[in-house]
Write a protein that holds these residues in place. Structure first.
Motif, PDB file in Angstrom:
ATOM      1  N   ARG A 135      69.353  -2.981 -30.998  1.00  0.00           N
ATOM      2  CA  ARG A 135      69.379  -1.764 -30.185  1.00  0.00           C
ATOM      3  C   ARG A 135      70.711  -1.677 -29.446  1.00  0.00           C
ATOM      4  NH1 ARG A 135      64.669   0.554 -30.346  1.00  0.00           N
ATOM      5  NH2 ARG A 135      62.822  -0.656 -30.769  1.00  0.00           N
ATOM      6  N   TRP A 136      71.243  -0.444 -29.397  1.00  0.00           N
ATOM      7  CA  TRP A 136      72.532  -0.199 -28.770  1.00  0.00           C
ATOM      8  C   TRP A 136      72.431   0.995 -27.830  1.00  0.00           C
ATOM      9  CZ3 TRP A 136      76.456  -3.556 -29.748  1.00  0.00           C
ATOM     10  CH2 TRP A 136      76.312  -4.381 -30.858  1.00  0.00           C
ATOM     11  N   LYS A 137      73.307   0.994 -26.850  1.00  0.00           N
ATOM     12  CA  LYS A 137      73.400   2.122 -25.932  1.00  0.00           C
ATOM     13  C   LYS A 137      74.878   2.413 -25.716  1.00  0.00           C
ATOM     14  CE  LYS A 137      72.921   2.666 -21.073  1.00  0.00           C
ATOM     15  NZ  LYS A 137      72.354   2.125 -19.859  1.00  0.00           N
ATOM     16  N   ARG A 138      75.232   3.669 -25.886  1.00  0.00           N
ATOM     17  CA  ARG A 138      76.589   4.096 -25.576  1.00  0.00           C
ATOM     18  C   ARG A 138      76.483   5.081 -24.427  1.00  0.00           C
ATOM     19  NH1 ARG A 138      81.313   4.134 -28.350  1.00  0.00           N
ATOM     20  NH2 ARG A 138      80.327   3.790 -30.355  1.00  0.00           N
ATOM     21  N   SER A 139      77.027   4.701 -23.281  1.00  0.00           N
ATOM     22  CA  SER A 139      76.976   5.590 -22.127  1.00  0.00           C
ATOM     23  C   SER A 139      78.398   5.966 -21.736  1.00  0.00           C
ATOM     24  CB  SER A 139      76.244   4.939 -20.962  1.00  0.00           C
ATOM     25  OG  SER A 139      76.964   3.832 -20.486  1.00  0.00           O
ATOM     26  N   MET A 140      78.492   7.014 -20.987  1.00  0.00           N
ATOM     27  CA  MET A 140      79.802   7.500 -20.608  1.00  0.00           C
ATOM     28  C   MET A 140      80.507   6.522 -19.658  1.00  0.00           C
ATOM     29  SD  MET A 140      79.810   9.993 -22.468  1.00  0.00           S
ATOM     30  CE  MET A 140      78.376  10.072 -23.517  1.00  0.00           C
ATOM     31  N   GLU A 146      75.109  -3.695 -26.316  1.00  0.00           N
ATOM     32  CA  GLU A 146      73.913  -4.097 -27.058  1.00  0.00           C
ATOM     33  C   GLU A 146      72.787  -4.324 -26.057  1.00  0.00           C
ATOM     34  OE1 GLU A 146      72.283  -7.327 -30.336  1.00  0.00           O
ATOM     35  OE2 GLU A 146      74.235  -7.654 -29.406  1.00  0.00           O
ATOM     36  N   LEU A 147      71.622  -3.764 -26.353  1.00  0.00           N
ATOM     37  CA  LEU A 147      70.452  -3.933 -25.498  1.00  0.00           C
ATOM     38  C   LEU A 147      69.645  -5.104 -26.030  1.00  0.00           C
ATOM     39  CD1 LEU A 147      69.411  -0.193 -25.146  1.00  0.00           C
ATOM     40  CD2 LEU A 147      70.737  -1.572 -23.549  1.00  0.00           C
ATOM     41  N   LEU A 148      69.617  -6.182 -25.287  1.00  0.00           N
ATOM     42  CA  LEU A 148      68.903  -7.378 -25.716  1.00  0.00           C
ATOM     43  C   LEU A 148      67.406  -7.206 -25.497  1.00  0.00           C
ATOM     44  CD1 LEU A 148      71.224 -10.106 -24.194  1.00  0.00           C
ATOM     45  CD2 LEU A 148      71.085  -9.395 -26.577  1.00  0.00           C
ATOM     46  N   PRO A 149      66.602  -7.785 -26.377  1.00  0.00           N
ATOM     47  CA  PRO A 149      65.161  -7.792 -26.119  1.00  0.00           C
ATOM     48  C   PRO A 149      64.901  -8.525 -24.810  1.00  0.00           C
ATOM     49  CG  PRO A 149      65.641  -8.590 -28.334  1.00  0.00           C
ATOM     50  CD  PRO A 149      66.944  -8.450 -27.617  1.00  0.00           C
TER      51      PRO A 149
END
Length: 174
Positions: A135-140, A146-149
Protein backbone atom coordinates in the motif's frame (compact mmCIF):
# COMPACT_ATOMS: atom_id res chain seq x y z
CA UNK A 1 67.02 0.55 32.46
CA UNK A 2 65.35 -2.65 31.53
CA UNK A 3 65.78 -3.99 28.07
CA UNK A 4 62.29 -4.10 26.45
CA UNK A 5 61.73 -6.47 23.57
CA UNK A 6 59.16 -5.09 21.14
CA UNK A 7 59.30 -8.10 18.86
CA UNK A 8 60.58 -7.97 15.36
CA UNK A 9 59.63 -5.24 12.89
CA UNK A 10 58.13 -7.50 10.16
CA UNK A 11 55.60 -8.89 12.67
CA UNK A 12 54.50 -5.35 13.63
CA UNK A 13 54.19 -4.28 10.00
CA UNK A 14 52.16 -7.39 9.21
CA UNK A 15 49.79 -6.75 12.15
CA UNK A 16 49.24 -3.11 11.15
CA UNK A 17 48.66 -4.12 7.51
CA UNK A 18 46.14 -6.79 8.53
CA UNK A 19 44.25 -4.36 10.77
CA UNK A 20 44.18 -1.75 7.99
CA UNK A 21 42.90 -4.29 5.47
CA UNK A 22 40.18 -5.38 7.89
CA UNK A 23 39.04 -1.77 8.43
CA UNK A 24 39.00 -1.00 4.71
CA UNK A 25 37.07 -4.17 3.88
CA UNK A 26 34.50 -3.32 6.61
CA UNK A 27 33.99 0.17 5.16
CA UNK A 28 33.64 -1.23 1.63
CA UNK A 29 31.18 -3.90 2.80
CA UNK A 30 29.01 -1.28 4.52
CA UNK A 31 29.05 0.87 1.39
CA UNK A 32 28.07 -2.08 -0.81
CA UNK A 33 25.22 -3.04 1.55
CA UNK A 34 23.94 0.54 1.57
CA UNK A 35 23.99 0.70 -2.25
CA UNK A 36 22.19 -2.65 -2.48
CA UNK A 37 19.53 -1.51 -0.01
CA UNK A 38 18.99 1.70 -1.97
CA UNK A 39 18.70 -0.25 -5.24
CA UNK A 40 16.15 -2.64 -3.73
CA UNK A 41 14.17 0.27 -2.28
CA UNK A 42 14.17 2.02 -5.66
CA UNK A 43 12.99 -1.18 -7.36
CA UNK A 44 10.23 -1.57 -4.74
CA UNK A 45 9.05 2.02 -5.33
CA UNK A 46 9.22 1.77 -9.13
CA UNK A 47 5.53 1.09 -9.82
CA UNK A 48 4.29 3.40 -7.07
CA UNK A 49 6.41 6.28 -8.38
CA UNK A 50 4.50 6.11 -11.68
CA UNK A 51 1.09 6.74 -10.09
CA UNK A 52 -0.02 10.34 -9.70
CA UNK A 53 -3.17 12.39 -9.16
CA UNK A 54 -4.10 15.95 -9.98
CA UNK A 55 -7.17 18.15 -10.03
CA UNK A 56 -8.71 19.93 -12.97
CA UNK A 57 -10.50 23.03 -11.71
CA UNK A 58 -12.26 23.76 -15.00
CA UNK A 59 -14.04 20.42 -15.30
CA UNK A 60 -14.31 19.99 -11.50
CA UNK A 61 -12.69 16.58 -11.69
CA UNK A 62 -9.72 14.64 -10.35
CA UNK A 63 -7.53 12.52 -12.56
CA UNK A 64 -5.41 9.56 -11.50
CA UNK A 65 -2.70 8.33 -13.85
CA UNK A 66 -1.12 4.90 -13.67
CA UNK A 67 1.99 5.14 -15.84
CA UNK A 68 3.27 1.72 -14.79
CA UNK A 69 2.98 -1.58 -16.62
CA UNK A 70 0.73 -3.21 -13.98
CA UNK A 71 -2.67 -2.43 -12.52
CA UNK A 72 -3.07 -0.57 -9.24
CA UNK A 73 -6.19 -1.23 -7.19
CA UNK A 74 -7.95 -0.16 -4.01
CA UNK A 75 -7.36 3.39 -5.20
CA UNK A 76 -8.81 6.36 -3.31
CA UNK A 77 -8.32 10.10 -3.67
CA UNK A 78 -8.61 12.39 -0.67
CA UNK A 79 -10.23 15.79 -1.08
CA UNK A 80 -10.58 18.73 1.33
CA UNK A 81 -13.54 20.96 0.62
CA UNK A 82 -15.40 23.90 2.07
CA UNK A 83 -19.08 24.19 1.20
CA UNK A 84 -20.67 27.39 0.03
CA UNK A 85 -23.36 29.01 2.15
CA UNK A 86 -21.33 28.90 5.35
CA UNK A 87 -21.20 32.05 7.50
CA UNK A 88 -18.32 34.43 6.70
CA UNK A 89 -15.15 33.53 8.58
CA UNK A 90 -16.22 29.92 9.05
CA UNK A 91 -13.31 27.52 8.71
CA UNK A 92 -15.38 24.35 8.55
CA UNK A 93 -13.50 22.05 6.21
CA UNK A 94 -14.47 18.47 5.38
CA UNK A 95 -12.28 15.62 4.16
CA UNK A 96 -13.75 13.07 1.77
CA UNK A 97 -12.48 9.83 0.25
CA UNK A 98 -13.49 9.21 -3.34
CA UNK A 99 -13.03 5.62 -4.57
CA UNK A 100 -11.61 4.92 -8.00
CA UNK A 101 -11.11 1.20 -7.25
CA UNK A 102 -8.67 0.11 -10.01
CA UNK A 103 -6.57 1.95 -12.57
CA UNK A 104 -5.33 -0.24 -15.44
CA UNK A 105 -1.75 0.11 -16.70
CA UNK A 106 -0.88 3.16 -18.80
CA UNK A 107 -4.33 4.66 -18.15
CA UNK A 108 -5.77 7.86 -16.71
CA UNK A 109 -9.03 7.64 -14.78
CA UNK A 110 -11.20 10.66 -14.14
CA UNK A 111 -13.64 11.14 -11.29
CA UNK A 112 -15.98 14.10 -11.08
CA UNK A 113 -16.68 15.75 -7.76
CA UNK A 114 -20.03 14.58 -6.42
CA UNK A 115 -20.87 17.98 -4.86
CA UNK A 116 -22.66 20.75 -6.66
CA UNK A 117 -21.19 23.82 -5.07
CA UNK A 118 -18.23 23.52 -2.75
CA UNK A 119 -16.79 26.99 -2.36
CA UNK A 120 -13.23 25.69 -2.33
CA UNK A 121 -11.73 22.26 -2.77
CA UNK A 122 -8.27 20.80 -3.02
CA UNK A 123 -6.72 17.43 -3.63
CA UNK A 124 -5.00 16.11 -0.52
CA UNK A 125 -3.54 12.90 -1.95
CA UNK A 126 -4.06 9.45 -3.42
CA UNK A 127 -3.76 6.02 -1.82
CA UNK A 128 -3.51 2.72 -3.69
CA UNK A 129 -2.20 -0.86 -3.65
CA UNK A 130 0.45 -1.87 -6.18
CA UNK A 131 0.66 -5.17 -8.05
CA UNK A 132 2.82 -6.69 -5.27
CA UNK A 133 0.18 -5.94 -2.62
CA UNK A 134 2.05 -3.04 -0.99
CA UNK A 135 0.00 0.00 0.00
CA UNK A 136 1.20 3.47 -0.94
CA UNK A 137 0.11 7.02 -0.28
CA UNK A 138 1.13 10.06 -2.26
CA UNK A 139 0.20 13.28 -0.51
CA UNK A 140 0.92 16.83 -1.42
CA UNK A 141 2.94 17.40 1.76
CA UNK A 142 4.80 14.11 2.29
CA UNK A 143 5.30 12.82 -1.23
CA UNK A 144 5.31 9.04 -1.81
CA UNK A 145 5.16 6.95 1.38
CA UNK A 146 4.73 3.20 1.80
CA UNK A 147 1.96 2.39 4.27
CA UNK A 148 3.13 -0.47 6.46
CA UNK A 149 0.67 -2.99 7.83
CA UNK A 150 -0.03 -2.29 11.51
CA UNK A 151 1.96 -5.33 12.64
CA UNK A 152 5.08 -3.97 10.89
CA UNK A 153 4.98 -0.51 12.44
CA UNK A 154 8.21 0.16 14.37
CA UNK A 155 6.64 1.08 17.73
CA UNK A 156 4.21 -1.83 17.65
CA UNK A 157 7.03 -4.23 16.74
CA UNK A 158 9.03 -3.09 19.77
CA UNK A 159 6.01 -3.48 22.05
CA UNK A 160 5.33 -6.99 20.72
CA UNK A 161 8.99 -8.01 21.26
CA UNK A 162 8.79 -6.69 24.83
CA UNK A 163 5.56 -8.59 25.49
CA UNK A 164 7.08 -11.82 24.14
CA UNK A 165 9.98 -11.45 26.59
CA UNK A 166 7.59 -10.81 29.49
CA UNK A 167 5.46 -13.87 28.60
CA UNK A 168 8.59 -16.05 28.32
CA UNK A 169 9.73 -14.91 31.78
CA UNK A 170 6.34 -15.68 33.30
CA UNK A 171 6.32 -19.12 31.69
CA UNK A 172 9.80 -19.80 33.04
CA UNK A 173 9.00 -18.47 36.52
CA UNK A 174 5.49 -19.84 36.85
Amino acid sequence: MANIDYGNMPTWISAIGTTGALLISTVLLRKALKERTEALDEKKRDQASKVSAWMDGESRSIRVRNGSEAVVDECFVFVWFKRSGLPPGSNEVTRAELPIIAVPPMTTREIELPWEEPLQWSLSGVQFRDSKGRRWKRSMGEGLVELLPPWEAPLLARVLRFLKKVVKRKDRDG
